[in-house]
Design a protein around this motif. Structure first.
Motif, PDB file in Angstrom:
ATOM      1  N   THR A 236     -71.981  57.092  35.976  1.00 56.53           N
ATOM      2  CA  THR A 236     -71.397  57.547  37.228  1.00 56.53           C
ATOM      3  C   THR A 236     -70.250  56.620  37.608  1.00 56.53           C
ATOM      4  O   THR A 236     -70.108  55.525  37.060  1.00 56.53           O
ATOM      5  N   ALA A 237     -69.453  57.068  38.556  1.00 60.08           N
ATOM      6  CA  ALA A 237     -68.340  56.232  39.019  1.00 60.08           C
ATOM      7  C   ALA A 237     -68.864  54.899  39.546  1.00 60.08           C
ATOM      8  O   ALA A 237     -68.293  53.844  39.260  1.00 60.08           O
ATOM      9  N   ALA A 238     -69.977  54.928  40.284  1.00 62.75           N
ATOM     10  CA  ALA A 238     -70.541  53.697  40.835  1.00 62.75           C
ATOM     11  C   ALA A 238     -71.026  52.774  39.726  1.00 62.75           C
ATOM     12  O   ALA A 238     -70.775  51.560  39.765  1.00 62.75           O
ATOM     13  N   GLU A 239     -71.723  53.322  38.729  1.00 61.17           N
ATOM     14  CA  GLU A 239     -72.192  52.495  37.614  1.00 61.17           C
ATOM     15  C   GLU A 239     -71.016  51.854  36.880  1.00 61.17           C
ATOM     16  O   GLU A 239     -71.071  50.686  36.510  1.00 61.17           O
ATOM     17  N   TRP A 240     -69.975  52.636  36.656  1.00 64.75           N
ATOM     18  CA  TRP A 240     -68.804  52.133  35.923  1.00 64.75           C
ATOM     19  C   TRP A 240     -68.133  51.007  36.696  1.00 64.75           C
ATOM     20  O   TRP A 240     -67.786  49.976  36.133  1.00 64.75           O
ATOM     21  N   GLU A 241     -67.948  51.203  38.002  1.00 67.22           N
ATOM     22  CA  GLU A 241     -67.283  50.202  38.825  1.00 67.22           C
ATOM     23  C   GLU A 241     -68.139  48.950  39.002  1.00 67.22           C
ATOM     24  O   GLU A 241     -67.607  47.845  39.111  1.00 67.22           O
ATOM     25  N   GLN A 242     -69.458  49.109  39.011  1.00 68.93           N
ATOM     26  CA  GLN A 242     -70.357  47.974  39.225  1.00 68.93           C
ATOM     27  C   GLN A 242     -70.691  47.244  37.932  1.00 68.93           C
ATOM     28  O   GLN A 242     -71.442  46.277  37.957  1.00 68.93           O
ATOM     29  N   SER A 243     -70.155  47.715  36.807  1.00 69.34           N
ATOM     30  CA  SER A 243     -70.472  47.096  35.531  1.00 69.34           C
ATOM     31  C   SER A 243     -69.213  46.730  34.747  1.00 69.34           C
ATOM     32  O   SER A 243     -68.962  47.273  33.674  1.00 69.34           O
ATOM     33  N   PRO A 244     -68.430  45.782  35.258  1.00 72.05           N
ATOM     34  CA  PRO A 244     -67.243  45.370  34.497  1.00 72.05           C
ATOM     35  C   PRO A 244     -67.612  44.757  33.145  1.00 72.05           C
ATOM     36  O   PRO A 244     -66.821  44.794  32.214  1.00 72.05           O
ATOM     37  N   ASP A 245     -68.836  44.207  33.037  1.00 72.34           N
ATOM     38  CA  ASP A 245     -69.276  43.649  31.753  1.00 72.34           C
ATOM     39  C   ASP A 245     -69.377  44.735  30.690  1.00 72.34           C
ATOM     40  O   ASP A 245     -69.032  44.512  29.536  1.00 72.34           O
ATOM     41  N   LEU A 246     -69.873  45.929  31.069  1.00 73.01           N
ATOM     42  CA  LEU A 246     -69.980  47.028  30.110  1.00 73.01           C
ATOM     43  C   LEU A 246     -68.599  47.485  29.672  1.00 73.01           C
ATOM     44  O   LEU A 246     -68.364  47.722  28.486  1.00 73.01           O
ATOM     45  N   VAL A 247     -67.685  47.589  30.603  1.00 74.80           N
ATOM     46  CA  VAL A 247     -66.316  47.992  30.276  1.00 74.80           C
ATOM     47  C   VAL A 247     -65.705  46.997  29.295  1.00 74.80           C
ATOM     48  O   VAL A 247     -65.126  47.381  28.270  1.00 74.80           O
ATOM     49  N   ALA A 248     -65.857  45.699  29.561  1.00 75.13           N
ATOM     50  CA  ALA A 248     -65.322  44.663  28.665  1.00 75.13           C
ATOM     51  C   ALA A 248     -65.987  44.728  27.297  1.00 75.13           C
ATOM     52  O   ALA A 248     -65.322  44.589  26.266  1.00 75.13           O
ATOM     53  N   LEU A 249     -67.297  44.968  27.262  1.00 73.08           N
ATOM     54  CA  LEU A 249     -68.023  45.061  25.999  1.00 73.08           C
ATOM     55  C   LEU A 249     -67.516  46.247  25.184  1.00 73.08           C
ATOM     56  O   LEU A 249     -67.233  46.117  23.996  1.00 73.08           O
ATOM     57  N   LEU A 250     -67.374  47.414  25.812  1.00 71.09           N
ATOM     58  CA  LEU A 250     -66.894  48.602  25.090  1.00 71.09           C
ATOM     59  C   LEU A 250     -65.467  48.396  24.595  1.00 71.09           C
ATOM     60  O   LEU A 250     -65.121  48.842  23.494  1.00 71.09           O
ATOM     61  N   GLU A 251     -64.625  47.732  25.381  1.00 72.49           N
ATOM     62  CA  GLU A 251     -63.257  47.436  24.937  1.00 72.49           C
ATOM     63  C   GLU A 251     -63.275  46.501  23.730  1.00 72.49           C
ATOM     64  O   GLU A 251     -62.498  46.672  22.789  1.00 72.49           O
ATOM     65  N   ALA A 252     -64.175  45.515  23.734  1.00 70.56           N
ATOM     66  CA  ALA A 252     -64.285  44.584  22.598  1.00 70.56           C
ATOM     67  C   ALA A 252     -64.780  45.314  21.354  1.00 70.56           C
ATOM     68  O   ALA A 252     -64.290  45.059  20.246  1.00 70.56           O
ATOM     69  N   VAL A 253     -65.729  46.231  21.521  1.00 69.53           N
ATOM     70  CA  VAL A 253     -66.223  47.017  20.386  1.00 69.53           C
ATOM     71  C   VAL A 253     -65.085  47.842  19.802  1.00 69.53           C
ATOM     72  O   VAL A 253     -64.855  47.846  18.592  1.00 69.53           O
ATOM     73  N   GLN A 254     -64.343  48.542  20.665  1.00 71.20           N
ATOM     74  CA  GLN A 254     -63.245  49.385  20.194  1.00 71.20           C
ATOM     75  C   GLN A 254     -62.186  48.561  19.478  1.00 71.20           C
ATOM     76  O   GLN A 254     -61.680  48.962  18.431  1.00 71.20           O
ATOM     77  N   ALA A 255     -61.847  47.396  20.010  1.00 69.84           N
ATOM     78  CA  ALA A 255     -60.852  46.533  19.379  1.00 69.84           C
ATOM     79  C   ALA A 255     -61.337  46.063  18.005  1.00 69.84           C
ATOM     80  O   ALA A 255     -60.562  46.035  17.043  1.00 69.84           O
ATOM     81  N   SER A 256     -62.603  45.733  17.884  1.00 74.32           N
ATOM     82  CA  SER A 256     -63.166  45.296  16.596  1.00 74.32           C
ATOM     83  C   SER A 256     -63.172  46.434  15.588  1.00 74.32           C
ATOM     84  O   SER A 256     -62.872  46.232  14.411  1.00 74.32           O
ATOM     85  N   VAL A 257     -63.495  47.635  16.028  1.00 76.16           N
ATOM     86  CA  VAL A 257     -63.481  48.807  15.137  1.00 76.16           C
ATOM     87  C   VAL A 257     -62.059  49.043  14.628  1.00 76.16           C
ATOM     88  O   VAL A 257     -61.853  49.272  13.434  1.00 76.16           O
ATOM     89  N   GLU A 258     -61.087  48.974  15.526  1.00 80.49           N
ATOM     90  CA  GLU A 258     -59.689  49.195  15.126  1.00 80.49           C
ATOM     91  C   GLU A 258     -59.209  48.113  14.164  1.00 80.49           C
ATOM     92  O   GLU A 258     -58.507  48.426  13.193  1.00 80.49           O
ATOM     93  N   ARG A 259     -59.569  46.856  14.386  1.00 80.70           N
ATOM     94  CA  ARG A 259     -59.205  45.779  13.464  1.00 80.70           C
ATOM     95  C   ARG A 259     -59.845  45.990  12.089  1.00 80.70           C
ATOM     96  O   ARG A 259     -59.227  45.756  11.071  1.00 80.70           O
ATOM     97  N   GLU A 260     -61.073  46.437  12.078  1.00 83.05           N
ATOM     98  CA  GLU A 260     -61.800  46.673  10.819  1.00 83.05           C
ATOM     99  C   GLU A 260     -61.135  47.782   9.996  1.00 83.05           C
ATOM    100  O   GLU A 260     -61.094  47.719   8.784  1.00 83.05           O
ATOM    101  N   ARG A 261     -60.587  48.787  10.668  1.00 82.02           N
ATOM    102  CA  ARG A 261     -59.997  49.929   9.972  1.00 82.02           C
ATOM    103  C   ARG A 261     -58.547  49.686   9.585  1.00 82.02           C
ATOM    104  O   ARG A 261     -57.989  50.452   8.823  1.00 82.02           O
ATOM    105  N   ALA A 262     -57.941  48.648  10.134  1.00 73.95           N
ATOM    106  CA  ALA A 262     -56.520  48.372   9.863  1.00 73.95           C
ATOM    107  C   ALA A 262     -56.328  47.810   8.469  1.00 73.95           C
ATOM    108  O   ALA A 262     -57.153  47.351   7.799  1.00 73.95           O
TER     109      ALA A 262
END
Length: 96
Positions: free
Chosen positions: A70-96
């Protein structure tokens, strides 16, 4: 990346060490970045975002995990957002 990133949302606990994404809660899951596709869509008109993790390369079928934040969960969980961004960045580096 050598540091572990963690996040908690409700009863779910997320951990990412740069190679393995682990999700603990009702049914624990492990995903390796070499065989992971991550998608975050939204927000929709109610502010919800859909997170989908597929344990297969893009376009292939495999085990998947999908949930809505939900919007509230997303806004209250900046750690999850940072974690998902780190996962995506690692996946992209792995495929490069």
């Amino acid at each position: 990346m050598h540091d572990e990133i963690t996040a908690r949302v409700g009863f779910q606990f997320y951990s990412f060490d740069g190679r393995i994404l682990e999700i603990f809660g009702g049914h624990p899951n492990r995903f390796h970045i070499r065989n992971l596709h991550l998608s975050v869509t939204g927000p929709d008109r109610k502010g919800r975002r859909t997170v989908t993790i597929v344990h297969a390369p893009p376009g292939a079928s495999g085990h998947s995990l999908s949930w809505q934040a939900t919007a509230a969960e997303w806004e209250q969980s900046p750690d999850l957002v940072a974690l998902l961004e780190a996962v995506q960045a690692s996946v992209e580096r792995e495929r490069a």
